[in-house]
Design a protein around this motif. Structure first.
Motif, short mmCIF file in Angstrom:
data_model
loop_
_atom_site.label_atom_id
_atom_site.label_comp_id
_atom_site.label_asym_id
_atom_site.label_seq_id
_atom_site.Cartn_x
_atom_site.Cartn_y
_atom_site.Cartn_z
N ILE A 125 -8.62 14.29 1.42
CA ILE A 125 -8.15 12.91 1.25
C ILE A 125 -7.01 12.65 2.23
CG2 ILE A 125 -6.51 13.50 -0.58
CD1 ILE A 125 -7.20 10.78 -1.89
N SER A 126 -6.99 11.46 2.80
CA SER A 126 -5.92 11.10 3.72
C SER A 126 -5.64 9.60 3.59
CB SER A 126 -6.29 11.45 5.16
OG SER A 126 -7.44 10.73 5.57
N ARG A 127 -4.50 9.19 4.08
CA ARG A 127 -4.17 7.77 4.01
C ARG A 127 -3.58 7.30 5.33
NH1 ARG A 127 -0.51 6.90 -0.86
NH2 ARG A 127 -0.36 4.78 -0.01
N ASP A 128 -3.81 6.02 5.62
CA ASP A 128 -3.27 5.39 6.81
C ASP A 128 -2.52 4.15 6.33
OD1 ASP A 128 -2.73 3.99 9.13
OD2 ASP A 128 -4.68 4.40 10.03
N ASN A 129 -1.21 4.28 6.18
CA ASN A 129 -0.43 3.18 5.63
C ASN A 129 -0.41 1.97 6.56
OD1 ASN A 129 0.14 4.64 3.32
ND2 ASN A 129 2.16 5.31 4.04
N ALA A 130 -0.55 2.20 7.85
CA ALA A 130 -0.56 1.08 8.80
C ALA A 130 -1.81 0.21 8.63
CB ALA A 130 -0.48 1.60 10.23
N LYS A 131 -2.89 0.83 8.14
CA LYS A 131 -4.15 0.10 7.98
C LYS A 131 -4.51 -0.13 6.51
CE LYS A 131 -6.12 1.69 12.35
NZ LYS A 131 -7.28 2.36 13.00
N ASN A 132 -3.59 0.22 5.62
CA ASN A 132 -3.85 0.04 4.18
C ASN A 132 -5.17 0.66 3.75
OD1 ASN A 132 -1.48 -1.39 4.21
ND2 ASN A 132 -2.34 -3.30 3.46
N THR A 133 -5.40 1.88 4.21
CA THR A 133 -6.70 2.52 3.99
C THR A 133 -6.51 3.96 3.54
OG1 THR A 133 -7.70 1.14 5.71
CG2 THR A 133 -8.91 3.11 5.06
N VAL A 134 -7.37 4.39 2.63
CA VAL A 134 -7.44 5.78 2.22
C VAL A 134 -8.85 6.27 2.51
CG1 VAL A 134 -8.01 5.19 -0.18
CG2 VAL A 134 -7.00 7.42 0.35
N ILE B 296 -3.80 11.25 -3.45
CA ILE B 296 -2.73 11.42 -2.47
C ILE B 296 -1.55 10.58 -2.91
CG2 ILE B 296 -3.69 9.61 -0.95
CD1 ILE B 296 -2.69 11.39 1.43
N SER B 297 -0.38 11.18 -2.92
CA SER B 297 0.82 10.49 -3.38
C SER B 297 1.36 9.56 -2.30
CB SER B 297 1.89 11.50 -3.77
OG SER B 297 2.41 12.11 -2.60
N ARG B 298 2.37 8.80 -2.67
CA ARG B 298 3.02 7.92 -1.69
C ARG B 298 3.58 8.72 -0.53
NH1 ARG B 298 6.79 4.90 -5.97
NH2 ARG B 298 6.90 7.07 -6.65
N GLY B 299 4.04 9.93 -0.82
CA GLY B 299 4.63 10.77 0.22
C GLY B 299 3.63 11.64 0.95
N GLY B 300 2.35 11.58 0.55
CA GLY B 300 1.33 12.34 1.26
C GLY B 300 0.92 13.65 0.61
N SER B 301 1.47 13.97 -0.56
CA SER B 301 1.02 15.18 -1.25
C SER B 301 -0.40 14.95 -1.75
CB SER B 301 1.94 15.49 -2.43
OG SER B 301 3.24 15.76 -1.98
N THR B 302 -1.21 16.00 -1.68
CA THR B 302 -2.61 15.86 -2.05
C THR B 302 -2.98 16.74 -3.24
OG1 THR B 302 -3.23 17.52 -0.40
CG2 THR B 302 -3.33 15.21 0.27
N PHE C 17 0.82 -1.22 0.00
CA PHE C 17 0.00 0.00 0.00
C PHE C 17 0.85 1.27 0.00
CE2 PHE C 17 -3.90 2.21 0.51
CZ PHE C 17 -3.67 3.26 1.38
N SER C 18 1.89 1.28 0.80
CA SER C 18 2.70 2.49 0.94
C SER C 18 3.44 2.84 -0.35
CB SER C 18 3.70 2.34 2.08
OG SER C 18 4.56 1.24 1.84
N SER C 19 3.51 1.91 -1.29
CA SER C 19 4.20 2.14 -2.56
C SER C 19 3.27 2.65 -3.65
CB SER C 19 4.86 0.82 -3.04
OG SER C 19 5.84 0.39 -2.13
N TYR C 20 2.04 2.90 -3.30
CA TYR C 20 1.05 3.31 -4.29
C TYR C 20 0.45 4.67 -3.95
CZ TYR C 20 1.00 -1.10 -6.75
OH TYR C 20 1.36 -2.19 -7.51
N ALA C 21 0.25 5.46 -4.99
CA ALA C 21 -0.62 6.62 -4.88
C ALA C 21 -2.05 6.12 -4.88
CB ALA C 21 -0.38 7.57 -6.04
N MET C 22 -2.92 6.86 -4.20
CA MET C 22 -4.33 6.48 -4.12
C MET C 22 -5.18 7.67 -4.55
SD MET C 22 -4.13 3.37 -3.08
CE MET C 22 -5.88 3.07 -2.79
N ALA C 23 -6.35 7.36 -5.07
CA ALA C 23 -7.21 8.45 -5.56
C ALA C 23 -8.68 8.08 -5.41
CB ALA C 23 -6.90 8.74 -7.02
N TRP C 24 -9.50 9.11 -5.47
CA TRP C 24 -10.94 8.96 -5.54
C TRP C 24 -11.43 9.59 -6.85
CZ3 TRP C 24 -13.80 6.09 -2.21
CH2 TRP C 24 -13.23 5.76 -0.98
N PHE C 25 -12.31 8.87 -7.49
CA PHE C 25 -12.99 9.37 -8.67
C PHE C 25 -14.49 9.23 -8.42
CE2 PHE C 25 -9.61 9.76 -11.86
CZ PHE C 25 -8.56 9.13 -11.20
N ARG C 26 -15.28 9.88 -9.25
CA ARG C 26 -16.73 9.72 -9.13
C ARG C 26 -17.36 9.74 -10.51
NH1 ARG C 26 -18.24 15.55 -6.28
NH2 ARG C 26 -17.87 16.88 -8.10
#
Length: 121
Positions: free
Chosen positions: A69-78, A51-57, A29-38
Motif C-alpha cells: 500500500i502507498s499514498r500520494d498526498n499530492a494527488k489525493n490517491t492511495v 497506511i497512516s497519515r505519516g506513512g506507516s503501513t 487527504f493528508s490528514s486521513y489514514a487510508m485502507a483497503w478492505f475486501r
C-alpha cells in the motif's frame, strides 16, 4: 461531501499482478489514514492493508509480502500493488478513510463503492 473512487480491478491469472487506485475528494487527504478492505462472495468484509497519515503501513497476514500500500498526498490517491495473486484474493476491494488506523472494519468512516478483482486459477 467525501468521495472515494476505486479503480484498477479486473480479471487476472493466478501469479499475476494488479494495481488498485483510490482517488479521494471532499477531505483533507493528508490528514486521513487510508485502507483497503475486501469482501469475497458470501464472506464478511476483511482488512487487507492500511497506511497512516505519516506513512506507516499495516498488512493482513494473508497478503504480507505480496501486497504493497502507498499514498500520494499530492494527488489525493492511495494505491494497492498486488503481486503473486492467488485465487483466494478474488473479492470486491474497497477503499476506506479514517483519521487514524484501526483494524476494525466498522470503525472506518468513509468508503468507496468497490472494485472487483477476479483471479483465475
Amino acid at each position: 461531501q467525501v468521495q472515494l473512487v476505486e479503480s484498477g480491478g479486473g480479471l487476472v491469472q493466478a501469479g499475476g499482478s494488479l494495481r488498485l487506485s483510490c482517488g479521494a475528494s471532499g477531505l483533507t487527504f493528508s490528514s486521513y489514514a487510508m485502507a483497503w478492505f475486501r469482501q469475497a462472495a458470501g464472506k464478511e468484509r476483511e482488512f487487507v492493508a492500511a497506511i497512516s497519515r505519516g506513512g506507516s503501513t499495516y498488512y493482513a497476514d494473508s497478503v504480507k509480502g505480496r501486497f504493497t500500500i502507498s499514498r500520494d498526498n499530492a494527488k489525493n490517491t492511495v494505491h494497492l500493488q498486488m503481486n503473486s495473486l492467488k485465487f483466494e484474493d478474488t473479492a470486491v476491494y474497497y477503499c476506506a478513510a479514517r483519521n487514524i488506523v484501526t483494524l476494525v472494519t466498522h470503525l472506518w468512516d468513509y468508503w468507496g463503492q468497490g472494485t472487483q478483482v477476479t483471479v483465475s486459477s
